[in-house]
Design a protein around this motif. Structure first.
Motif, PDB file in Angstrom:
ATOM      1  N   PHE A  51      -5.248   6.565   0.668  1.00 28.33           N
ATOM      2  CA  PHE A  51      -4.411   5.385   0.500  1.00 28.33           C
ATOM      3  C   PHE A  51      -4.850   4.643  -0.754  1.00 28.33           C
ATOM      4  O   PHE A  51      -5.961   4.836  -1.262  1.00 28.33           O
ATOM      5  CB  PHE A  51      -4.496   4.453   1.720  1.00 28.33           C
ATOM      6  CG  PHE A  51      -5.796   3.695   1.824  1.00 28.33           C
ATOM      7  CD1 PHE A  51      -5.888   2.373   1.390  1.00 28.33           C
ATOM      8  CD2 PHE A  51      -6.942   4.291   2.334  1.00 28.33           C
ATOM      9  CE1 PHE A  51      -7.073   1.665   1.478  1.00 28.33           C
ATOM     10  CE2 PHE A  51      -8.132   3.599   2.430  1.00 28.33           C
ATOM     11  CZ  PHE A  51      -8.209   2.275   1.999  1.00 28.33           C
TER      12      PHE A  51
ATOM     13  N   GLY B 222      -6.883  11.514   5.396  1.00 29.84           N
ATOM     14  CA  GLY B 222      -5.790  10.932   4.641  1.00 29.84           C
ATOM     15  C   GLY B 222      -6.298  10.148   3.435  1.00 29.84           C
ATOM     16  O   GLY B 222      -7.511  10.033   3.200  1.00 29.84           O
TER      17      GLY B 222
ATOM     18  N   TYR C 287      -7.391   1.871  10.741  1.00 29.30           N
ATOM     19  CA  TYR C 287      -8.477   2.571  10.054  1.00 29.30           C
ATOM     20  C   TYR C 287      -9.523   1.571   9.544  1.00 29.30           C
ATOM     21  O   TYR C 287      -9.189   0.594   8.868  1.00 29.30           O
ATOM     22  CB  TYR C 287      -7.940   3.356   8.863  1.00 29.30           C
ATOM     23  CG  TYR C 287      -7.066   4.536   9.222  1.00 29.30           C
ATOM     24  CD1 TYR C 287      -7.616   5.806   9.378  1.00 29.30           C
ATOM     25  CD2 TYR C 287      -5.694   4.384   9.380  1.00 29.30           C
ATOM     26  CE1 TYR C 287      -6.809   6.899   9.689  1.00 29.30           C
ATOM     27  CE2 TYR C 287      -4.884   5.466   9.694  1.00 29.30           C
ATOM     28  CZ  TYR C 287      -5.442   6.717   9.852  1.00 29.30           C
ATOM     29  OH  TYR C 287      -4.646   7.797  10.162  1.00 29.30           O
TER      30      TYR C 287
ATOM     31  N   TRP D   8       0.262   5.382   1.360  1.00 28.27           N
ATOM     32  CA  TRP D   8      -0.695   6.200   2.095  1.00 28.27           C
ATOM     33  C   TRP D   8      -0.096   7.537   2.487  1.00 28.27           C
ATOM     34  O   TRP D   8       1.120   7.718   2.527  1.00 28.27           O
ATOM     35  CB  TRP D   8      -1.231   5.457   3.304  1.00 28.27           C
ATOM     36  CG  TRP D   8      -0.232   5.167   4.414  1.00 28.27           C
ATOM     37  CD1 TRP D   8       1.097   4.854   4.287  1.00 28.27           C
ATOM     38  CD2 TRP D   8      -0.520   5.151   5.814  1.00 28.27           C
ATOM     39  NE1 TRP D   8       1.657   4.621   5.507  1.00 28.27           N
ATOM     40  CE2 TRP D   8       0.702   4.803   6.474  1.00 28.27           C
ATOM     41  CE3 TRP D   8      -1.642   5.357   6.584  1.00 28.27           C
ATOM     42  CZ2 TRP D   8       0.793   4.693   7.861  1.00 28.27           C
ATOM     43  CZ3 TRP D   8      -1.555   5.239   7.964  1.00 28.27           C
ATOM     44  CH2 TRP D   8      -0.352   4.911   8.589  1.00 28.27           C
TER      45      TRP D   8
ATOM     46  N   GLY E 292      -1.145   0.262  13.020  1.00 26.96           N
ATOM     47  CA  GLY E 292      -0.682   0.981  11.838  1.00 26.96           C
ATOM     48  C   GLY E 292      -1.849   1.398  10.955  1.00 26.96           C
ATOM     49  O   GLY E 292      -2.892   1.845  11.430  1.00 26.96           O
ATOM     50  N   ILE E 293      -1.683   1.224   9.658  1.00 24.05           N
ATOM     51  CA  ILE E 293      -2.756   1.601   8.742  1.00 24.05           C
ATOM     52  C   ILE E 293      -3.999   0.747   8.961  1.00 24.05           C
ATOM     53  O   ILE E 293      -5.126   1.174   8.662  1.00 24.05           O
ATOM     54  CB  ILE E 293      -2.275   1.499   7.270  1.00 24.05           C
ATOM     55  CG1 ILE E 293      -3.286   2.171   6.335  1.00 24.05           C
ATOM     56  CG2 ILE E 293      -2.009   0.049   6.878  1.00 24.05           C
ATOM     57  CD1 ILE E 293      -2.814   2.281   4.904  1.00 24.05           C
TER      58      ILE E 293
ATOM     59  N   TRP F  45      -1.938  -8.949   6.465  1.00 24.33           N
ATOM     60  CA  TRP F  45      -3.140  -8.530   7.198  1.00 24.33           C
ATOM     61  C   TRP F  45      -4.131  -9.670   7.380  1.00 24.33           C
ATOM     62  O   TRP F  45      -4.391 -10.461   6.464  1.00 24.33           O
ATOM     63  CB  TRP F  45      -3.825  -7.399   6.443  1.00 24.33           C
ATOM     64  CG  TRP F  45      -5.058  -6.909   7.170  1.00 24.33           C
ATOM     65  CD1 TRP F  45      -5.103  -6.062   8.225  1.00 24.33           C
ATOM     66  CD2 TRP F  45      -6.407  -7.301   6.892  1.00 24.33           C
ATOM     67  NE1 TRP F  45      -6.405  -5.887   8.635  1.00 24.33           N
ATOM     68  CE2 TRP F  45      -7.231  -6.630   7.838  1.00 24.33           C
ATOM     69  CE3 TRP F  45      -6.998  -8.148   5.947  1.00 24.33           C
ATOM     70  CZ2 TRP F  45      -8.612  -6.774   7.865  1.00 24.33           C
ATOM     71  CZ3 TRP F  45      -8.379  -8.298   5.981  1.00 24.33           C
ATOM     72  CH2 TRP F  45      -9.171  -7.618   6.927  1.00 24.33           C
TER      73      TRP F  45
ATOM     74  N   TYR G 106       0.838  -1.203   0.000  1.00 23.27           N
ATOM     75  CA  TYR G 106       0.000   0.000   0.000  1.00 23.27           C
ATOM     76  C   TYR G 106       0.872   1.252   0.000  1.00 23.27           C
ATOM     77  O   TYR G 106       2.062   1.231   0.344  1.00 23.27           O
ATOM     78  CB  TYR G 106      -0.930   0.007   1.215  1.00 23.27           C
ATOM     79  CG  TYR G 106      -0.202   0.043   2.544  1.00 23.27           C
ATOM     80  CD1 TYR G 106       0.136   1.246   3.155  1.00 23.27           C
ATOM     81  CD2 TYR G 106       0.154  -1.145   3.193  1.00 23.27           C
ATOM     82  CE1 TYR G 106       0.804   1.270   4.368  1.00 23.27           C
ATOM     83  CE2 TYR G 106       0.826  -1.125   4.402  1.00 23.27           C
ATOM     84  CZ  TYR G 106       1.150   0.084   4.991  1.00 23.27           C
ATOM     85  OH  TYR G 106       1.820   0.114   6.181  1.00 23.27           O
TER      86      TYR G 106
ATOM     87  N   LEU H 130      -9.292   8.054   3.998  1.00 24.17           N
ATOM     88  CA  LEU H 130      -9.232   7.639   5.389  1.00 24.17           C
ATOM     89  C   LEU H 130     -10.053   8.620   6.231  1.00 24.17           C
ATOM     90  O   LEU H 130     -10.260   9.772   5.845  1.00 24.17           O
ATOM     91  CB  LEU H 130      -7.788   7.601   5.894  1.00 24.17           C
ATOM     92  CG  LEU H 130      -6.885   6.547   5.240  1.00 24.17           C
ATOM     93  CD1 LEU H 130      -5.431   6.759   5.636  1.00 24.17           C
ATOM     94  CD2 LEU H 130      -7.340   5.137   5.618  1.00 24.17           C
TER      95      LEU H 130
ATOM     96  N   THR I 178      -1.273  10.714   5.368  1.00 27.21           N
ATOM     97  CA  THR I 178      -2.222  11.240   6.344  1.00 27.21           C
ATOM     98  C   THR I 178      -1.787  12.641   6.766  1.00 27.21           C
ATOM     99  O   THR I 178      -0.608  13.009   6.627  1.00 27.21           O
ATOM    100  CB  THR I 178      -2.302  10.347   7.591  1.00 27.21           C
ATOM    101  OG1 THR I 178      -1.043  10.432   8.301  1.00 27.21           O
ATOM    102  CG2 THR I 178      -2.584   8.905   7.207  1.00 27.21           C
TER     103      THR I 178
ATOM    104  N   PHE J 276      -9.366   1.200   5.723  1.00 19.21           N
ATOM    105  CA  PHE J 276      -8.364   0.293   5.182  1.00 19.21           C
ATOM    106  C   PHE J 276      -8.783  -1.158   5.373  1.00 19.21           C
ATOM    107  O   PHE J 276      -8.646  -1.979   4.454  1.00 19.21           O
ATOM    108  CB  PHE J 276      -7.006   0.535   5.842  1.00 19.21           C
ATOM    109  CG  PHE J 276      -5.943  -0.439   5.379  1.00 19.21           C
ATOM    110  CD1 PHE J 276      -5.238  -0.212   4.209  1.00 19.21           C
ATOM    111  CD2 PHE J 276      -5.689  -1.610   6.090  1.00 19.21           C
ATOM    112  CE1 PHE J 276      -4.283  -1.124   3.766  1.00 19.21           C
ATOM    113  CE2 PHE J 276      -4.740  -2.515   5.650  1.00 19.21           C
ATOM    114  CZ  PHE J 276      -4.037  -2.271   4.489  1.00 19.21           C
TER     115      PHE J 276
END
Length: 612
Positions: free
Chosen positions: A447, A445, A420, A230, A416-417, A409, A228, A441, A232, A423
């Motif tokens: 991504f 933000g 959210y 991103w 971390g990301i 993930w 990814y 986001l 923010t 995400f």
């Protein structure tokens, strides 16, 4: 045992509205000569009746919310339909009372008229007050007195329908016997500290058996390998310059947040009628009731009447009285936009001032974050163009301010990301080979991501989970040993056995009912207890502990106890009222089916439009 009560008919009769709202929201009439919205049997349904009922219901709901609701909100709640249904029901009953020849004479109407509080003066009934009230409500004396006559006849009809319902003492006695029957018990906890022998360790054979029996415990969830990019606001806001003048201007724009006048923590209990508010204030002053009980009587909670902390000018007409009150004091009734209200002042909050120097860092961060969000938003179109041109996540990181990252993930990863929601939703729905898109986001933000591979749920190798597996086996062995120790001790417990002689710390409880909660006991404690006979001993599992429970005695409720009598009477009244209401609902529904109802929806729409 107290004498059995006669049914309280007044609790069942749906008393008709005598004068629903003498003025206020939507009280104006339709222009022209339209005076009815239709007919129910031989009875006209007047425009004014529908307006008053609708108006009253909107005010009642507004009082419950503590603020005036709009007509659009009222329609969303279905209040207009409820008002129409109430009007049709009342006119159906009026029509049936007329068909049955039920009526009341002028003397009865006059007696009812003189008893209405809104028409009272210093010496009792005041004809001028009566005239002005009717003038304000848009009614004539003939119309109002006819409504009163019909309302009285309707009440007689309703009373006749439900008056034959007997009291429900047999039902109440049975229920009270069930709910108030109590137990005397002795119980004790057995845990790992009470074990007399060491707990067996986790042998390889035990581990293998546990591993084979509980594969779901050691199965890794589906894992998605994601790349990814991103960006923010927090990544760039420290790099942005914020002019001192902008900070000073924001401070002035929000000066009300930084310079707070003295305030009060306040609760407000609104009543529909002044006489009800005055009666409540008198009961409170006499010590007959607490403020909390008054709130409960209205079907509200303290959260419903809490106004928070307010300055004096925010309290309007109540400001001076509330600010003069001591903490805990109740003042009023005081007229408000929602009706007369009692106010309780709970605490004094002194004035506070936060200087510009003290607020500077917070304001600078806020302005920088706003500027960063604006920068990110302005950059989005260029990034979208790059993605459309086939840019990879690495390309985005090298050609823009976005940062590159990878993550293995699964649904348990929330750092971390993956903290959210945006995400996690995109990661869960991503497909291998799908065209990446720029997504938002929640903090402003952006991504984009690509799904590189998916590893399905996989049973982890036993050697990779040895430590976790050994701990699980030891925990199981400990629970089994504790239960076995408890069972052994329970076998030695007799009706008169002192738990201390077995090395147990006993807890003795008396008066335990089905509604009693005993802290430290498992969810099935009461069910088990009330399935036991006197002298029975049971062992219950409670996580990593065991509970030894002995039932010592069973006692019937004291039917002469005032609280039991009150509970029984309340249950009888509630049951009888419920039966009566069901009978009345069935009767009213049958009447409405048998009665010709003709309502002009266009007229209803025109009336509703006046409330907009």
């Amino acid at each position: 045992m107290a004498d059995k009560k006669k049914p309280r008919l007044g609790a069942w009769i749906i008393v008709g509205v005598i004068l629903l709202g003498l003025a206020g929201f939507g009280a104006g009439g339709l222009s022209g000569t339209v005076r009815t919205i239709g007919t129910v049997g031989d009875k006209d349904v007047s425009v004014q009746t529908y307006q008053r009922v609708l108006n009253d219901q909107i005010r009642a709901v507004s009082a419950q919310f503590g603020q005036q609701i709009t007509f659009q909100q009222a329609q969303a709640f279905g209040i207009d339909q409820m008002a129409l249904g109430q009007v049709i029901l009342l006119r159906t009953l009026d029509n049936e009372a007329s068909n049955l020849g039920i009526s009341v004479g002028d003397e009865n109407v006059l007696e009812r008229l003189r008893a209405i509080p809104q028409f009272q003066g210093a010496g009792g009934f005041n004809r001028e007050t009566y005239r002005l009230a009717l003038q304000q409500s848009g009614q004539t004396a003939v119309e109002f007195e006819n409504d009163l006559r019909e309302e009285t006849a309707r009440t007689l009809l309703q009373g006749a329908v439900v008056s034959g319902v007997p009291n429900q003492m047999a039902f109440a006695d049975t229920l009270v016997q069930y709910t108030s029957e109590n137990r005397a018990i002795t119980w004790a906890v057995v845990d790992a500290g009470d074990l007399t022998a060491p707990v067996p360790g986790a042998t390889e054979a035990d581990q293998q058996a546990y591993y084979d029996a509980n594969p779901q415990t050691f199965t890794a969830p589906e894992t998605r390998e994601i790349t990814y990019a991103w960006l923010t606001p927090g990544m760039i806001q420290d790099q942005l310059d914020v002019p001192e003048a902008a900070i000073a201007q924001l401070y002035q724009d929000r000066i009300a947040e930084f310079v707070l006048p003295e305030r009060r923590l306040v609760e407000r209990l609104v009543y529909i009628a002044q006489d009800r508010a005055e009666e409540a204030a008198a009961r409170l002053a006499a010590g007959e009731v607490s403020f909390e009980e008054l709130v409960a009587e209205r079907g509200l909670s303290l959260a419903d009447v809490d106004m928070g902390d307010l300055a004096q000018d925010e309290l309007g007409a109540a400001g001076e009285a509330v600010f003069a009150a001591a903490p805990g004091e109740v003042v009023g009734p005081i007229r408000t936009a929602f009706g007369p209200a009692l106010f309780r002042m709970n605490a004094v909050l002194t004035s506070q001032e936060t200087t510009l120097d003290e607020a500077r860092e917070e304001l600078r961060d806020e302005l920088a974050a706003d500027a960063a969000r604006t920068f990110i938003n302005d950059s989005s179109d260029a990034i979208i163009d790059l993605l459309a041109g086939g840019a990879t996540m690495a390309d985005l990181a090298s050609r823009t301010d976005m940062e590159l990252g990878t993550i293995s993930w699964n649904a348990d990863i929330v750092e971390g990301i993956a903290a959210y929601d945006d995400f996690r939703a995109a990661a869960a729905n991503a497909e291998i080979g799908a065209f990446p898109t720029l997504l938002d986001l929640s903090d402003g933000g952006i991504f984009a991501l690509t799904l590189d591979s998916i590893t399905p749920p996989t049973l982890r190798p036993i050697d990779a989970v040895r430590e976790e597996l050994a701990a699980a086996v030891v925990a199981r062995n400990t629970r089994d040993a504790v239960m076995a120790q408890a069972e052994e001790l329970a076998g030695q417990v007799l009706p008169l056995t002192n738990f201390d002689t077995l090395g147990l710390t006993a807890t003795i409880e008396e008066g335990v009912t089905r509604r009693t909660f005993i802290e430290g006991t498992p969810p099935d404690f009461n069910d088990t207890l009330f399935d036991m006979a006197v002298g029975d001993v049971r062992v219950l599992a409670a996580d990593d502990r065991a509970i030894i429970l002995r039932l010592d005695d069973i006692s019937a409720p004291d039917l002469n106890d005032p609280s039991v009598i009150a509970q029984r009477d309340a249950l009888s009244d509630t049951a009888a009222a419920g039966i009566a209401q069901d009978i009345f609902d069935a009767y009213a529904s049958t009447l409405q089916v048998q009665t010709r109802i003709d309502i002009n929806q266009q007229t209803i729409n025109a009336i509703n439009a006046q409330f907009q």
